[in-house]
Motif scaffolding. Structure first.
Motif, short mmCIF file in Angstrom:
data_model
loop_
_atom_site.label_atom_id
_atom_site.label_comp_id
_atom_site.label_asym_id
_atom_site.label_seq_id
_atom_site.Cartn_x
_atom_site.Cartn_y
_atom_site.Cartn_z
N GLY A 27 0.91 -1.35 0.07
CA GLY A 27 -0.33 -0.36 0.07
C GLY A 27 0.89 1.20 -0.20
O GLY A 27 0.66 2.26 -0.48
N GLY A 28 2.11 1.10 0.70
CA GLY A 28 2.96 2.33 0.83
C GLY A 28 3.50 2.68 -0.91
O GLY A 28 3.63 3.54 -0.96
N SER A 29 3.80 1.35 -0.83
CA SER A 29 4.38 1.66 -2.68
C SER A 29 3.60 2.20 -3.52
O SER A 29 3.77 2.80 -4.74
CB SER A 29 5.46 0.30 -2.86
OG SER A 29 5.66 -0.69 -1.78
N LEU A 30 2.67 1.54 -3.46
CA LEU A 30 1.59 1.87 -4.71
C LEU A 30 1.49 3.75 -4.75
O LEU A 30 1.58 4.48 -5.26
CB LEU A 30 0.43 1.83 -4.15
CG LEU A 30 -1.23 2.55 -4.89
CD1 LEU A 30 -1.12 1.93 -6.44
CD2 LEU A 30 -2.50 1.47 -4.37
N ILE A 31 1.05 4.43 -3.44
CA ILE A 31 1.65 5.49 -3.34
C ILE A 31 2.58 6.35 -3.53
O ILE A 31 2.28 7.67 -4.52
CB ILE A 31 1.26 6.11 -1.57
CG1 ILE A 31 -0.36 5.85 -0.96
CG2 ILE A 31 1.55 7.56 -1.40
CD1 ILE A 31 -0.28 6.19 0.00
N GLY A 32 3.51 5.56 -3.09
CA GLY A 32 5.18 6.30 -3.26
C GLY A 32 5.81 6.17 -4.59
O GLY A 32 6.14 6.74 -5.34
N ALA A 33 4.83 4.86 -5.28
CA ALA A 33 5.18 4.86 -6.65
C ALA A 33 4.30 6.04 -7.53
O ALA A 33 4.56 6.78 -8.88
CB ALA A 33 4.88 3.49 -7.88
N LEU A 34 2.87 6.16 -7.65
CA LEU A 34 2.30 7.15 -7.99
C LEU A 34 3.05 8.92 -7.83
O LEU A 34 2.76 9.86 -8.26
CB LEU A 34 1.44 7.55 -7.15
CG LEU A 34 0.11 6.11 -7.78
CD1 LEU A 34 -1.34 5.96 -6.89
CD2 LEU A 34 -0.56 5.76 -8.82
N ALA A 35 3.75 9.04 -6.72
CA ALA A 35 3.97 10.13 -5.92
C ALA A 35 5.53 10.88 -6.52
O ALA A 35 6.26 11.74 -7.03
CB ALA A 35 4.11 10.37 -4.76
N ALA A 36 6.12 9.53 -7.30
CA ALA A 36 7.35 9.28 -7.61
C ALA A 36 7.48 10.39 -9.28
O ALA A 36 8.84 11.23 -8.90
CB ALA A 36 7.84 8.07 -8.05
N GLY A 37 6.91 9.50 -9.58
CA GLY A 37 6.69 11.27 -10.87
C GLY A 37 7.43 13.11 -10.59
O GLY A 37 7.72 13.01 -11.30
N PHE A 38 6.36 12.66 -9.92
CA PHE A 38 6.13 13.80 -9.13
C PHE A 38 7.05 14.77 -8.40
O PHE A 38 7.91 15.59 -8.06
CB PHE A 38 4.71 14.51 -8.26
CG PHE A 38 3.91 14.44 -9.10
CD1 PHE A 38 2.93 15.44 -10.05
CD2 PHE A 38 3.18 13.12 -9.07
CE1 PHE A 38 2.04 15.24 -10.98
CE2 PHE A 38 1.84 12.68 -10.22
CZ PHE A 38 1.12 13.80 -10.54
N ILE A 39 7.79 14.00 -7.90
CA ILE A 39 8.93 14.02 -7.51
C ILE A 39 10.50 14.26 -8.58
O ILE A 39 11.42 14.88 -7.94
CB ILE A 39 9.66 12.75 -6.13
CG1 ILE A 39 8.15 12.60 -4.90
CG2 ILE A 39 10.68 13.07 -5.75
CD1 ILE A 39 8.58 11.72 -4.29
N ALA A 40 10.85 13.11 -9.04
CA ALA A 40 11.47 13.14 -9.96
C ALA A 40 11.38 14.42 -11.32
O ALA A 40 12.81 14.81 -11.59
CB ALA A 40 11.39 11.95 -10.76
N ASP A 41 10.52 14.48 -11.62
CA ASP A 41 10.09 15.41 -12.28
C ASP A 41 11.01 17.37 -11.86
O ASP A 41 12.06 17.25 -12.62
CB ASP A 41 9.07 15.85 -13.37
CG ASP A 41 8.55 14.80 -13.61
OD1 ASP A 41 9.48 14.53 -14.80
OD2 ASP A 41 7.83 15.27 -14.18
N PRO A 42 11.04 17.75 -10.77
CA PRO A 42 11.79 18.90 -10.30
C PRO A 42 13.09 18.57 -10.12
O PRO A 42 14.26 19.04 -9.98
CB PRO A 42 10.83 19.39 -9.48
CG PRO A 42 9.92 18.58 -8.74
CD PRO A 42 9.76 17.07 -10.60
#
Length: 511
Positions: A58-73
């Motif tokens: 469950g935590g990994s699901l949230i982290g994966a969805l947020a990853a793009g928003f972290i990695a882009d900036p």
């Protein structure tokens, strides 16, 4: 600041992010049958144990969805640094757990880190690696996952055997913080992704990184210049559009890539690897192995997993993605149906196994040994095919401006199914027993057709060429491996450079 540019060193340290995933898998699989764990947490039933296991997903699901928003900036490297800090916090929380709720919170926090690393490690390595060995480099992430599984399982096994009380699992889960700290320190010496730099118009840095990665520092190397041309073209196309949202992943020119990237991660989980890894001890218990014998047999399986992936990685770019995905799905389907047949024919219902009321089906004698052999065969097949290829393929199919969010969404799909299966498998073994394998066998049969008709071959092509491959709408079965256009263009640039040098020499002779 000193930078590391050897692609194998970068892959070796960068894929520690994958090792974190492996640590978590075996840290739980080793303890679900251990008295130190079950006594402290009051013998969780199948539903509660499924929830504890699934909390990380469950935590990994949230982290994966947020990853793009972290990695882009922040960049690919910055995202991995953030994930390393989160992982260390999660390890501390798990190590200090006082009750089930505390443990679940720790696993959710660790899962946030795994969600980021599982999606962005493969993006980072795919953007660093030369096209001819990209599959091998990205596939090292899966190998690192398997190393993490084996290392943590051995640590947990040692703690089970030598340490009494809750100190056993506290030591094992506390050790998990060490690789997170190593990754955090190593990332300060890593270069940023040249394609991320290009997306920010940092062309001088882009050229420098490409030269050091692929040309031994020679900025005029034909391969470097050819790749720089392709990166510029991809960046130009990316800049023509506004900021990318998740909805853009389902646009008219992108949806096929999104379907390929997300479905390969979904199918990787539905293949049944989750059954064999998270709840391996349960399977061996049903086959008559209990206590230390079951733990030792699990070690053999993890070693087999590691060896088979190590075998395929050096040749994965020559074999191609489609043959491995198709062959793996067909073979897994056969193994699942065979396992179900043996369990149904020779098994019988029981009230519990070795005191574990979650297990209600038992098999003895030669049929039990056949189930163990089939488990080993499945893991060998999984290590050769879907385990590495699932991560390789989803990191290749998205164009530059969609890559971070696209791979993040793909990894999120992986974790969503992982979450569902972590909940499903313990009650399934309790309530429908051998029929669990029938379900996974049907999934494997269905994915064979999906791969054949909708997964184009990406091996041997640059990331920019793969963009063109999807745009051309070729039938998937007609997209075989070929020599990359990048090397053709490099040869043209080398010839132009040679012709220019000859002309200069001729003019000097005339003078």
């Amino acid at each position: 600041m000193y930078r590391i540019y050897n692609i194998y060193v970068l892959a070796g340290f960068g894929t520690i992010g994958g090792m974190l995933f492996g640590f978590d898998i075996s840290s739980m699989s080793a303890w679900i049958g251990a008295r130190q764990y079950t006594d402290y947490f009051n013998d969780p039933d199948s539903t509660l144990q499924g929830g504890i296991t699934a909390s990380m997903s469950g935590g990994s699901l949230i982290g994966a969805l947020a990853a793009g928003f972290i990695a882009d900036p922040l960049g690919r490297r910055g995202a991995l640094q953030v994930a390393s800090v989160i992982w260390i916090i999660g390890a501390i929380l798990q190590c200090s757990s006082q009750n089930v709720a505390h443990l679940i919170v720790g696993r959710v926090v660790s899962g946030l880190s795994i969600g980021i690393t599982s999606s962005q490690c493969c993006v980072y390595l795919a953007e660093l690696a030369p096209s001819k060995i990209r599959g091998r480099i990205v596939g090292i992430q899966q190998w690192s996952i398997e190393w993490g599984i084996l290392i943590m399982y051995l640590i947990s096994y040692g703690c089970v055997m030598t340490v009494d009380g809750p100190a056993a699992w506290r030591i094992a889960w506390g050790v998990q913080a060490i690789p997170g700290a190593v990754l955090l320190a190593a990332l300060f010496f890593f270069p940023e992704s040249p394609r991320w730099l290009a997306g920010r118009d940092r062309w001088e840095e882009t050229h420098e990184v490409l030269a050091n990665l692929h040309g031994g520092g020679d900025r005029d190397d034909p391969i470097v210049l050819a790749e720089l041309e392709e990166v510029k073209e991809a960046a130009r196309i990316a800049m023509e559009a506004k900021d990318v949202s998740f909805f853009g992943l389902f646009g008219p020119r992108i949806w096929k890539r999104t379907l390929a990237g997300t479905s390969v991660q979904i199918w990787q989980q539905l293949l049944g690897g989750n059954v064999m890894l998270y709840y391996l001890v349960y399977i061996f218990n049903m086959a008559g192995l209990t206590g230390n014998v079951a733990l030792t047999s699990s070690i053999i399986q993890y070693v087999l997993f590691l060896v088979t992936t190590a075998f395929i990685l050096p040749i994965v770019d020559r074999v191609g993605r489609r043959p491995l995905l198709l062959g793996g799905a067909i073979f897994a389907s056969i193994v699942h149906f065979a396992t179900a047949g043996v369990m149904a024919t020779y098994g019988y219902p029981v009230d519990s196994i070795d005191g574990n009321a979650n297990l209600r089906w038992a098999v003895e004698g030669d049929p039990a040994r056949a189930i163990i052999a089939l488990s080993y065969i499945f893991v060998a097949m999984y290590g050769l095919t879907w385990a590495p290829i699932g991560w390789i393929y989803c990191s290749e199919v998205f164009p530059l401006r969609y890559r971070a969010k696209g791979v993040g969404l793909s990894a999120a799909c992986n974790w969503a199914i992982n979450l569902a299966l972590a909940f499903f498998v313990p009650p399934a073994f309790t309530n429908i027993q051998w029929r669990t394998y029938i379900i996974f066998g049907v999934f494997c049969f269905a994915m064979t057709f999906h791969v054949f008709f909708l997964y184009p071959e990406t091996s041997g092509k640059s990331l920019e060429e793969i963009d063109l491959l999807f745009d051309q709408n070729l039938s998937a079965w007609r997209t075989g491996s070929k020599t990359s256009h990048l090397h053709t263009r490099a040869a043209e640039l080398a010839n132009e450079k040679g012709a220019g040098a000859t002309a200069t020499a001729t003019e000097e002779e005339r003078a």
